[in-house]
Enzyme design. Structure first.
Site: not given
Ligand code: BES
Ligand code: ZN
Ligand code: ZN
Length: 502
Positions: A267, A279, A290, A351, A353
């Site tokens: 990714k 966010k 990321d 995003e 996935r």
């Molecule tokens: N890049 C983030 C996940 C992440 C969080 C990586 C903290 C490193 C540190 C990912 O794209 C994301 O935002 N995931 C969401 C998914 C949710 C919206 C289902 C999450 O983990 O909150």
């Molecule tokens: Zn992400």
């Molecule tokens: Zn994200």
């Protein structure tokens, strides 16, 4: 900092580091020292209550013997408790990490490190010392390119490190191979630490192209190429950004022509604002890492090409930036992925996935790999479950799970196997499309994310490693300073080894 191997115990000047085992302080093997020196060492040991435990160290200044400026004694733990080198190379590397941490602040140019036989090391085998050297080098890495002032505060004064071994020529040869792996880890750490206005998808393309000089075949798919292939899941994530999206395909063909490759997919979201599902601003800067999955794939390819691994490996990186804008995708959009499956986007922050859906499908479809492993900073939920100590491991294949677990325990890049299952899969069924990009409940966020990916691997033996917690750590660990760890390079390099023909 230059590392070299020597059979001479003590260089004339600088710092000397010696290692001692727990409960073996009286037999400290340094006959070269005169009586007075021995006495001052024994005194320092007593005063500091030094026992020789792993992680302990003492520092003695202005030693009288020869011109040693500093004498550093590090504890090695109990001799009999040392695991074998094959079982736990990580323990041998960690000695080096510990030594570096102990000497890094010294204003000294030359350091000689004389560690007695490590564990059950045989007479003519210098590999333990070589691993120690790699651990030391790994721990010494820092990202300081943007400091223009107070450079001295961050500088490391050490110029030469001499490591005592039986056979310097042989040790140097072994180190040269291990050093290629270290360079791979450094490349990963460099791109993961690089700031998001510099490290764009296009910059990752440029970094990948640099590997051609090592013999890696590099192919770039731009947005037009991806549109033709129907990669609308990946393209949708990047469509709100001014930066173009890319799929980078790197091939290292070191194995037999008829050997199906191993595939590693990363990714690569160079910045994840969350998109329209934006966010919170606190800590959003961290979302520069990321792309650590892609970063690990890049570093792994660097390591494999550097050490000329006799195996075929394809490394694929899905590179995008996730931004909110007038052209960004919306919650509620439905996109058609390359696999033909339609995806309802209910949260634009889920995003990773979407990027992987097309990257994974493309990889299995084109390369018919023996195994696919993806690395992704996929979910915050994995940090809730495992913190920064283990990456989450998900898979549809038990052999792959066992092999990855074995490689993890050797390298110290730990993984924890978590479940997949039909009930979790049901949770991502959509009411308007084939699948939705988030689960409906609040629980098991890392599992539903993995379950989503599973729908795009077409039954190829596959593992997903969620590295959101392990790619970056604000705290120091034995082999890295606070920040980017380079997680994934040592692990997958070790895994790949078992497929090599020699
Ligand atoms: N890049 C983030 C996940 C992440 C969080 C990586 C903290 C490193 C540190 C990912 O794209 C994301 O935002 N995931 C969401 C998914 C949710 C919206 C289902 C999450 O983990 O909150
Ligand atoms: Zn992400
Ligand atoms: Zn994200």
């Amino acid at each position: 900092m230059h590392i070299q191997f020597t059979s001479i115990d003590i260089q004339n000047t600088g710092t000397l580091v010696i290692g001692v085992y727990e409960n073996a302080l009286s037999t400290m093997p340094f006959p070269q020292f005169d009586e007075k020196t021995h006495q001052s060492i024994q005194k320092a040991i007593q005063l500091n209550n030094f026992k020789g435990k792993k992680g302990e160290s003492i520092h003695i200044n202005g030693i009288v013997h020869q011109q040693i400026e500093h004498l550093v004694i590090v504890g090695l733990g109990e001799l009999l408790k040392w695991p074998s080198l094959q079982e736990k190379p990580i323990d041998y590397r960690e000695v080096g990490g510990h030594v570096f941490q102990t000497i890094k602040k010294l204003k000294t140019e030359n350091v000689t490190i004389c560690i007695p036989k490590l564990g059950a090391q045989t007479q003519d085998d210098d590999f333990p010392q070589v691993l120690m050297a790699t651990g030391l080098k790994l721990k010494s890495w820092q990202f300081d390119k943007y400091f223009t002032k107070n450079k001295d505060k961050h500088a490391i004064h050490i110029k030469n490190i001499y490591i005592c071994v039986e056979n310097p020529t042989q040790a140097q040869k072994l180190f040269n191979v291990e050093n290629e792996i270290v360079e791979g880890v450094f490349l990963t750490r460099t791109v993961v630490s690089e700031v998001p206005n510099v490290l764009t998808p296009a910059e990752m393309v440029r970094q990948a192209k640099e590997l051609s000089s090592l013999g890696v075949k590099v192919e770039i798919l731009d947005e037009q190429d991806m549109r033709k292939l129907g990669m609308n899941a990946l393209l949708g994530v990047g469509q709100g950004s001014m930066q173009d999206s890319y799929l980078v395909v790197m091939s290292w063909n070191g194995g037999a022509k008829d050997q199906a490759p191993l595939a590693v997919v990363g990714k690569g979201v160079t910045f994840d604002t969350g998109g329209i599902s934006i966010k919170p601003s606190a800590n959003m800067d961290e979302m520069k890492f990321d792309m650590a999955g892609a970063g690990a794939v890049l570093g792994l390819m660097r390591a494999l090409a550097g050490r000329k691994a006799s195996v075929n490996v394809v490394g694929v990186m899905g590179m995008v930036e996730n931004m909110p804008s007038g052209s960004a995708q919306r919650p509620g959009d439905v996109v058609k992925s390359m696999s033909g499956q339609t995806i309802e986007i209910l949260n634009t922050d889920a995003e990773g996935r979407l990027v992987l859906a097309d990257a994974l499908w493309y990889t299995q479809d084109r390369f018919k790999p023996q195994y696919i492993v993806d690395l992704a900073t996929l979910t915050g939920a994995i940090i809730v479950s495992l913190g920064h100590e283990h990456a989450g491991l998900f898979s549809n294949n038990d052999t792959l799970v066992n092999d990855l677990k074995k490689a993890a325990s050797k390298t110290g890049e730990s993984v924890w196997h978590l479940p997949l299952g039909a009930a979790y899969d049901k949770d991502i069924d959509s009411t308007v499309a084939d699948v939705k990009n988030i689960g409906s409940g609040r629980g098991a966020g890392s599992i539903t994310a993995a379950q989503f990916l599973k729908r795009f691997v077409n039954d190829v033996p596959w593992a997903h490693i969620d590295i959101a917690g392990t790619a970056w750590d604000k705290k120091a660990k034995p082999l890295f300073q606070p920040g980017a760890s380079g997680f994934g390079v040592l692990l997958l390099n070790e895994w790949v080894k078992s497929f090599e023909t020699n």
